[in-house]
Design an enzyme around this catalytic site. Sequence first.
Site, PDB file in Angstrom:
ATOM      1  N   ASP A   1       0.648  -1.125  -0.023  1.00  9.72           N
ATOM      2  CA  ASP A   1      -0.164  -0.089   0.034  1.00  9.72           C
ATOM      3  C   ASP A   1       0.918   1.292  -0.078  1.00  9.72           C
ATOM      4  O   ASP A   1       0.279   2.367  -0.261  1.00  9.72           O
ATOM      5  CB  ASP A   1      -1.056   0.105   1.212  1.00  9.72           C
ATOM      6  CG  ASP A   1      -1.872  -1.005   1.370  1.00  9.72           C
ATOM      7  OD1 ASP A   1      -2.052  -1.967   0.215  1.00  9.72           O
ATOM      8  OD2 ASP A   1      -2.317  -1.606   2.305  1.00  9.72           O
TER       9      ASP A   1
ATOM     10  N   GLY B   1      -4.926  -1.056  -1.694  1.00 10.29           N
ATOM     11  CA  GLY B   1      -4.172  -0.065  -1.084  1.00 10.29           C
ATOM     12  C   GLY B   1      -4.775   0.345   0.144  1.00 10.29           C
ATOM     13  O   GLY B   1      -4.564   1.525   0.691  1.00 10.29           O
TER      14      GLY B   1
HETATM   15  O1  F6P Z   1      -2.352  -4.082   3.307  1.00 14.89           O
HETATM   16  C1  F6P Z   1      -2.265  -4.817   2.172  1.00 14.89           C
HETATM   17  C2  F6P Z   1      -3.647  -5.133   1.815  1.00 14.89           C
HETATM   18  O2  F6P Z   1      -3.174  -6.060   0.355  1.00 14.89           O
HETATM   19  C3  F6P Z   1      -4.498  -4.111   1.542  1.00 14.89           C
HETATM   20  O3  F6P Z   1      -4.242  -3.619   0.207  1.00 14.89           O
HETATM   21  C4  F6P Z   1      -5.790  -4.976   1.320  1.00 14.89           C
HETATM   22  O4  F6P Z   1      -6.843  -4.275   1.912  1.00 14.89           O
HETATM   23  C5  F6P Z   1      -5.399  -5.948   2.380  1.00 14.89           C
HETATM   24  O5  F6P Z   1      -4.182  -5.992   2.361  1.00 14.89           O
HETATM   25  C6  F6P Z   1      -6.077  -7.155   2.157  1.00 14.89           C
HETATM   26  O6  F6P Z   1      -5.840  -8.007   3.203  1.00 14.89           O
HETATM   27  P1  F6P Z   1      -6.296  -9.750   3.162  1.00 14.89           P
HETATM   28  O7  F6P Z   1      -5.178 -10.612   2.427  1.00 14.89           O
HETATM   29  O8  F6P Z   1      -6.372  -9.840   4.489  1.00 14.89           O
HETATM   30  O9  F6P Z   1      -7.447 -10.066   2.313  1.00 14.89           O
END
Ligand code: F6P
Length: 364
Positions: free
Chosen positions: A146, A189
Amino acid sequence: MAQTPKRTERVAILTGGGDAPGLNAVLRAFVRVSHHHGIEVYGSEDGFEGLVQRNRMVKLTPGSVRGILARGGSILGCSNRANPFAYPTGTESDPYEDRTQDVVERLRSHGIDILVLVGGDGTMDIGHRLSQQHKVPVVGIPKTIDNDLGATDVTFGFDTAVTTATWAIDTLHSTAEAHDRIMIVEVMGRYAGWIALHSGMAGGADIILLPERPYDIERVATKIRQRAQQGSTFSIVVVGEGAYPKGTPSTEASPVDGHLPKLQGAAATLAQHLGAQVPHEIRTTVLGHLQRGGSPSPADRILGTRFGAAAADLCAKGITQRMVSIRNEQIVDVALKEAVQNPKRVTDSEPLIATAKAIGIEFG
Ligand code: F6P
């Protein structure tokens, strides 16, 4: 007589939160440079899981990090569900419990002098609290696709995510044009629009919608109509996953027991609103975890290597409660506290916004 500070003999490292391309480059460099300093390295599997649970600590040697530079993911595994301050109990009535004593005990029983955390704001916050409340010596290494940590100019993983998103936008152009469609591409992001802004610009998007500024659907529709009048019967819209229309609640939420809610539906919401305004067919593509996977870009391999090497140097010098960071191309270190204080968001004064507007990109 002044006491000679204890030489760092053994450290533990973990990769916390979601993965990001470049984690293995960090681990490889950290282990190699630590070895050079005569420091033994243990890895905690699956983020903090390895420090909460038994038998999840593995010894890392130059041999065990051989051949991993180009690999995505993390050889240690990651977890964003293992916050030791709010560890899931599996029961509904009392869903979280404090397991920080287990972490402290595990570090003690392994003879760990310093805990090295590779992670984003959530992981750094845990590190800061461990250092404050349990006197754990911590060194941080910033990570997130992000790119939203104010304490560093850039985080590794971001460049690879932008490269993947740009490839997707490039690829969607021809089919958008062939069918005279509006293609909406949702990128990750969270509450920061860096991936949207960079990939949108690099991929030649016509409209970029950022989480930092609620969009006006009229402006989006007007831009699409204008393009049609000028002979461009298709449009590419890049929307950050945290973006939302004016007049609706912000998607931003505080973590609950250290866990952030899942973001979903930005592209679908936009498609629904836009469908009532323009005659085109609209299709959505949610890039999701494609942006986190795959081999890291050269820039992320280099940044990860620099961060890993610098963190090992800090450990060798016994400097803790610091996070490595990059400022104007130089590797520096900042207070761990600072690392969690200022999220980095796309502001109106961001120079890329001015350039994007100058070439006609609409921000809604
Ligand atoms: O913080 C990194 C990120 O990829 C964000 O961009 C996204 O909202 C989140 O993590 C997704 O998380 P998960 O892998 O837990 O769905």
